[in-house]
Design a protein around this motif. Structure first.
Motif, PDB file in Angstrom:
ATOM      1  N   GLY A   1       0.815  -1.202   0.000  1.00 19.97           N
ATOM      2  CA  GLY A   1       0.000   0.000   0.000  1.00 19.97           C
ATOM      3  C   GLY A   1       0.857   1.263   0.000  1.00 19.97           C
ATOM      4  N   ILE A   2       1.924   1.262   0.792  1.00 22.57           N
ATOM      5  CA  ILE A   2       2.849   2.405   0.827  1.00 22.57           C
ATOM      6  C   ILE A   2       3.470   2.624  -0.554  1.00 22.57           C
ATOM      7  N   SER A   3       3.777   1.525  -1.251  1.00 21.45           N
ATOM      8  CA  SER A   3       4.352   1.623  -2.600  1.00 21.45           C
ATOM      9  C   SER A   3       3.427   2.409  -3.517  1.00 21.45           C
ATOM     10  N   PHE A   4       2.126   2.086  -3.443  1.00 21.93           N
ATOM     11  CA  PHE A   4       1.179   2.752  -4.343  1.00 21.93           C
ATOM     12  C   PHE A   4       0.913   4.196  -3.925  1.00 21.93           C
ATOM     13  N   VAL A   5       0.936   4.463  -2.624  1.00 22.80           N
ATOM     14  CA  VAL A   5       0.811   5.856  -2.169  1.00 22.80           C
ATOM     15  C   VAL A   5       1.975   6.679  -2.723  1.00 22.80           C
ATOM     16  N   LEU A   6       3.174   6.098  -2.675  1.00 30.81           N
ATOM     17  CA  LEU A   6       4.363   6.785  -3.193  1.00 30.81           C
ATOM     18  C   LEU A   6       4.252   7.012  -4.700  1.00 30.81           C
ATOM     19  N   ILE A   7       3.771   5.989  -5.422  1.00 30.64           N
ATOM     20  CA  ILE A   7       3.590   6.126  -6.876  1.00 30.64           C
ATOM     21  C   ILE A   7       2.622   7.259  -7.193  1.00 30.64           C
ATOM     22  N   TRP A   8       1.468   7.263  -6.512  1.00 29.59           N
ATOM     23  CA  TRP A   8       0.476   8.307  -6.766  1.00 29.59           C
ATOM     24  C   TRP A   8       1.014   9.692  -6.411  1.00 29.59           C
ATOM     25  N   ALA A   9       1.800   9.783  -5.343  1.00 31.22           N
ATOM     26  CA  ALA A   9       2.373  11.076  -4.951  1.00 31.22           C
ATOM     27  C   ALA A   9       3.321  11.600  -6.024  1.00 31.22           C
ATOM     28  N   ILE A  10       4.164  10.711  -6.568  1.00 30.71           N
ATOM     29  CA  ILE A  10       5.108  11.128  -7.618  1.00 30.71           C
ATOM     30  C   ILE A  10       4.354  11.525  -8.884  1.00 30.71           C
ATOM     31  N   VAL A  11       3.305  10.753  -9.216  1.00 35.28           N
ATOM     32  CA  VAL A  11       2.519  11.046 -10.420  1.00 35.28           C
ATOM     33  C   VAL A  11       1.831  12.402 -10.294  1.00 35.28           C
ATOM     34  N   ILE A  12       1.225  12.668  -9.129  1.00 35.04           N
ATOM     35  CA  ILE A  12       0.555  13.960  -8.924  1.00 35.04           C
ATOM     36  C   ILE A  12       1.567  15.100  -9.011  1.00 35.04           C
ATOM     37  N   TRP A  13       2.743  14.911  -8.393  1.00 39.24           N
ATOM     38  CA  TRP A  13       3.792  15.934  -8.485  1.00 39.24           C
ATOM     39  C   TRP A  13       4.218  16.149  -9.933  1.00 39.24           C
ATOM     40  N   LYS A  14       4.380  15.046 -10.693  1.00 41.19           N
ATOM     41  CA  LYS A  14       4.788  15.126 -12.100  1.00 41.19           C
ATOM     42  C   LYS A  14       3.762  15.922 -12.915  1.00 41.19           C
ATOM     43  N   ILE A  15       2.482  15.596 -12.742  1.00 46.38           N
ATOM     44  CA  ILE A  15       1.421  16.292 -13.486  1.00 46.38           C
ATOM     45  C   ILE A  15       1.428  17.783 -13.143  1.00 46.38           C
ATOM     46  N   ASN A  16       1.504  18.088 -11.848  1.00 48.05           N
ATOM     47  CA  ASN A  16       1.517  19.483 -11.411  1.00 48.05           C
ATOM     48  C   ASN A  16       2.737  20.225 -11.964  1.00 48.05           C
ATOM     49  N   ASN A  17       3.881  19.558 -11.930  1.00 44.27           N
ATOM     50  CA  ASN A  17       5.117  20.190 -12.426  1.00 44.27           C
ATOM     51  C   ASN A  17       5.024  20.467 -13.927  1.00 44.27           C
ATOM     52  N   ASN A  18       4.433  19.529 -14.678  1.00 42.88           N
ATOM     53  CA  ASN A  18       4.292  19.723 -16.131  1.00 42.88           C
ATOM     54  C   ASN A  18       3.417  20.925 -16.462  1.00 42.88           C
ATOM     55  N   PHE A  19       2.329  21.081 -15.704  1.00 42.26           N
ATOM     56  CA  PHE A  19       1.417  22.195 -15.981  1.00 42.26           C
ATOM     57  C   PHE A  19       1.914  23.527 -15.417  1.00 42.26           C
ATOM     58  N   ASN A  20       2.971  23.456 -14.593  1.00 43.74           N
ATOM     59  CA  ASN A  20       3.495  24.684 -13.993  1.00 43.74           C
ATOM     60  C   ASN A  20       4.962  24.906 -14.328  1.00 43.74           C
ATOM     61  N   THR A  21       5.379  24.384 -15.472  1.00 47.26           N
ATOM     62  CA  THR A  21       6.719  24.665 -15.981  1.00 47.26           C
ATOM     63  C   THR A  21       6.565  25.658 -17.132  1.00 47.26           C
ATOM     64  N   TYR A  22       7.306  26.732 -17.063  1.00 47.78           N
ATOM     65  CA  TYR A  22       7.134  27.822 -18.020  1.00 47.78           C
ATOM     66  C   TYR A  22       8.345  27.916 -18.952  1.00 47.78           C
ATOM     67  N   SER A  23       8.110  28.517 -20.101  1.00 52.41           N
ATOM     68  CA  SER A  23       9.182  28.766 -21.061  1.00 52.41           C
ATOM     69  C   SER A  23       9.527  30.254 -21.052  1.00 52.41           C
ATOM     70  N   TYR A  24      10.827  30.522 -21.101  1.00 56.72           N
ATOM     71  CA  TYR A  24      11.285  31.910 -21.066  1.00 56.72           C
ATOM     72  C   TYR A  24      12.266  32.168 -22.203  1.00 56.72           C
ATOM     73  N   GLU A  25      12.069  33.277 -22.853  1.00 58.50           N
ATOM     74  CA  GLU A  25      13.059  33.746 -23.826  1.00 58.50           C
ATOM     75  C   GLU A  25      14.141  34.481 -23.037  1.00 58.50           C
ATOM     76  N   ILE A  26      15.399  34.160 -23.288  1.00 54.91           N
ATOM     77  CA  ILE A  26      16.501  34.768 -22.536  1.00 54.91           C
ATOM     78  C   ILE A  26      17.588  35.257 -23.490  1.00 54.91           C
ATOM     79  N   ASN A  27      18.366  36.212 -23.013  1.00 54.96           N
ATOM     80  CA  ASN A  27      19.581  36.656 -23.707  1.00 54.96           C
ATOM     81  C   ASN A  27      20.795  36.211 -22.910  1.00 54.96           C
TER      82      ASN A  27
END
Length: 671
Positions: free
Chosen positions: A387-413
């Motif tokens: 059960g702990i294994s699956f809680v950990l999997i779901w936690a990483i997946v939720i973090w991954k999804i959140n990180n993907n939707f909150n990663t931004y692109s920036y033009e830089i010099n």
């Protein structure tokens, strides 16, 4: 014995004993660890020092990769034999899982070379104990219910593919986004969790899989009737040849990366490299050994075993090409594929990625719930770990999804200089705290970086040239910036519209996804009246494989000679993985089945050894051929490199078709 089997079959999950799902989840976490690490290995080795890689030449990385894969298919011969004679399946599985856990833990210390090599060694040894005994344990558990065995293996291989899918996706993501040790470490954590849940729940198997009964020495004849005397024992000459071939082959496999990485060639005497002579002599002696043993049997047995040898020959060429997935194809995804999506395309990809991530995990979680209903109270601690294994999997997946939707692109010099004012002169990024060369002309370049940090215009940041090719740049956090010497000072210009970069490891999950999608269709095909003959299955698989590489050759046709980077459409890589998976479904599941059907029990261990040796040769060849990517790209182009993998499987497939009448005769009615 009958009583213990009936006890095992009392608890039901999806029509099968709950004990099968102990193996399901154990295998799932082991495959999670294996494929997660495999997805990162070559990318880590070839990545620059600045982002934690070792900055190896591609040739060296692929040589080590090929040797690692080859050894993985040799040690199961030893581990299976030890389990059959002394340990039993259960103890061998636990020993293997424990050794692999230490191996993954060692690899997490990736900045010290000794620990990476130690980790790979431990993984090879651990796999030798684990791999052959998981599959054979199912056969033992179902020996009194053979009609249920096909269904059991189908469920078991769902666990294999689920683990491969999750491992590549999550270990690959963490490795590329957070750092290599995160990916390697995650693989080790789930290997440990799989070991614990199996060890604590093994009472569910009754007395199955314990130490073997040494009193049973009987063997079978061609018609499977038991006899008491041993037939065709290994002679002293056989044993000497086996020892020489094993030692010589092992030296050659290990010497390849050794000679490249530390420039120490154990097969070089004086100015002459005898590597080619060594492997040629070894192969000749092995063919003699194999042939001399086979001809001592009766005609029917001899014919069937020759058929296995022919199938093993086909399998060498298949895996030599297929295993480019973790080698040259990973490099192609990293350096030659346009992995940047923006606007609606980026949004659609993020949504699709969420669906293909969440749905498989939700299905497996439902299976876990059904398993818990049957076993939770009786095997409380084991199930809590699961059960702990699956809680950990779901936690990483939720973090991954959140990180993907909150990663931004920036033009830089960022500042660059050139040593001439001529138009088109090469512009070189200016490393922070490095003085301009005399006569250099200072200027600026513009690029795009991605980060989950929210910046505004004119913010000052540090970046690094990932591949030292002036193409890909990565944002460095303040902590990373302190330890990086070749950082570049840059300035934020503006936040861009939604834009993402797909991790190079993401493409490796396509194989598992396509297997899950197409395996039921192929299963129905094999059960129908249109079920192809064995040689035809191999030919079809090889043709699919060649077609997959043809897509890569066509898609990369416009890349100029010697180019180290490019930006071709990812569609070609997706098509390649699709057709490679279709080829795998034709070849991989039927191979071991034919060995078990065609070979008499008294010779089964030796012929499985031959089969795994063919797999080892194929995997080592994949590394050797993949290591030619730079040479062929420099002399011709990368399209030519993939054309080689297009034509070779197709030619071998045509040979398989032509040999069908001969093979049909050799198999004596076995289908």
């Amino acid at each position: 014995m009958k009583g213990s089997s009936n006890e095992f079959f009392k608890t039901q999950v999806l029509g099968h004993p709950a004990g099968l799902f102990v193996l399901f989840f154990t295998e799932m976490w082991e495959r999670f660890s294996f494929y997660g690490m495999r997805a990162l290995l070559v990318l880590f080795l070839v990545s620059s020092f600045g982002i934690g890689g070792w900055d190896w030449p591609r040739e060296n990385a692929l040589a080590l990769y090929g040797t690692y894969l080859a050894l993985l298919y040799l040690t199961p011969i030893i581990g299976g034999t030890l389990a059959d004679k002394y340990l039993g399946n259960r103890k061998a599985i636990i020993i293997g899982a424990l050794i692999m856990t230490f191996g993954h833990a060692s690899m997490a210390i990736e900045n010290i070379p000794f620990f990476l090599y130690l980790g790979l060694f431990l993984l090879v040894v651990g796999t030798g104990f684990f791999k052959p005994n998981m599959s054979s344990f199912i056969s033992i558990l179902y020996e009194e219910f053979p009609e249920k065995k096909d269904g059991a293996y189908t469920i078991f291989y769902m666990g294999v593919n689920a683990g491969a899918f999750l491992g590549i996706m999550l270990c690959g993501y963490l490795g590329e986004i957070l750092g290599w040790s995160w990916g390697f470490g995650l693989a080790g954590i789930f290997m440990l969790l799989g070991l614990l849940q199996f060890t604590l729940a093994q009472g569910i198997f009754g007395d199955k899989g314990n130490k073997p009964n040494k009193e049973d020495k009987t063997i079978e004849t061609d018609d499977h009737t038991k006899i008491e005397d041993k037939l065709n024992p290994f002679t002293q000459v056989d044993k000497i040849l086996i020892f020489f071939v094993a030692v010589s082959g092992l030296i050659w496999i290990i010497n390849d990366p050794l000679s490249k990485i530390i420039n120490y060639n154990v097969l070089k005497f004086g100015d002459t490299d005898y590597s080619g002579h060594s492997i040629l002599i070894t192969l000749i002696l092995f063919v003699y050994l194999l042939g001399s043993r086979i001809v001592r049997y009766s005609k029917i047995t001899r014919d069937k075993m020759f058929a296995v040898v022919v199938f093993a020959f086909f399998i060498i060429f298949f895996w030599a090409s297929f295993e480019q997935a973790g080698g040259s194809m990973s490099i192609f995804a990293k350096d030659y594929t346009n992995r940047i999506l923006s606007g609606d395309s980026a949004l659609i990809f993020n949504i699709v990625d969420v669906v293909i991530t969440v749905v498989p995990i939700a299905i497996i979680t439902w299976v876990l719930f059904l398993f818990f209903k049957q076993t939770f109270k009786k095997y409380l601690v084991s199930n809590m770990i699961l059960g702990i294994s699956f809680v950990l999997i779901w936690a990483i997946v939720i973090w991954k999804i959140n990180n993907n939707f909150n990663t931004y692109s920036y033009e830089i010099n960022y500042p660059v200089y050139q040593l001439s004012e001529e138009e088109g002169a090469k512009k070189i990024a200016l490393i922070a705290n490095v003085e301009l060369p005399q006569g250099a002309v200072l200027g600026t370049n513009t690029t795009v970086i991605r980060s989950s940090t929210d910046f505004v215009a004119n913010d000052k940041i540090s970046i690094i040239d990932i591949d030292k090719k002036g193409v890909n740049y990565k944002y460095l956090t303040d902590e990373q910036s302190k330890s990086v010497t070749n950082k570049i000072n840059a300035t934020i210009v503006q936040k861009k519209d939604n834009e993402i970069q797909i991790p190079a490891t993401w493409f490796l999950i396509l194989n598992s996804l396509f297997i899950i999608a197409f395996a039921p269709l192929f299963s129905k095909w094999w059960e129908s009246k249109y079920n192809p003959k064995p040689a035809h299955k191999y030919a079809i698989g090889l043709f699919f494989l060649g077609i997959g590489f043809a897509f890569l050759a066509f898609g990369s046709a416009g890349i100029p000679q010697g180019a180290k980077t490019a930006s071709i459409s990812m569609v070609w890589l997706i098509f390649a993985y699709l057709f490679h998976t279709l080829g795998e479904l034709c070849v991989s599941p039927v191979g071991l089945s034919y060995v078990s059907k065609l070979v008499p029990p008294r010779m089964i261990a030796f012929m499985f050894g031959v089969w795994y040796l063919a797999l080892a040769i194929g995997n080592k060849t994949s590394g050797k051929m993949g290591a030619m990517i730079d040479d062929i790209t420099a002399k011709y182009d990368i399209s030519t490199f993939f054309l080689i993998f297009t034509f070779v499987p197709i030619i071998i497939g045509i040979i398989a078709l032509l040999l069908n009448p001969v093979l049909k005769k050799l198999m004596h009615g076995v289908r």
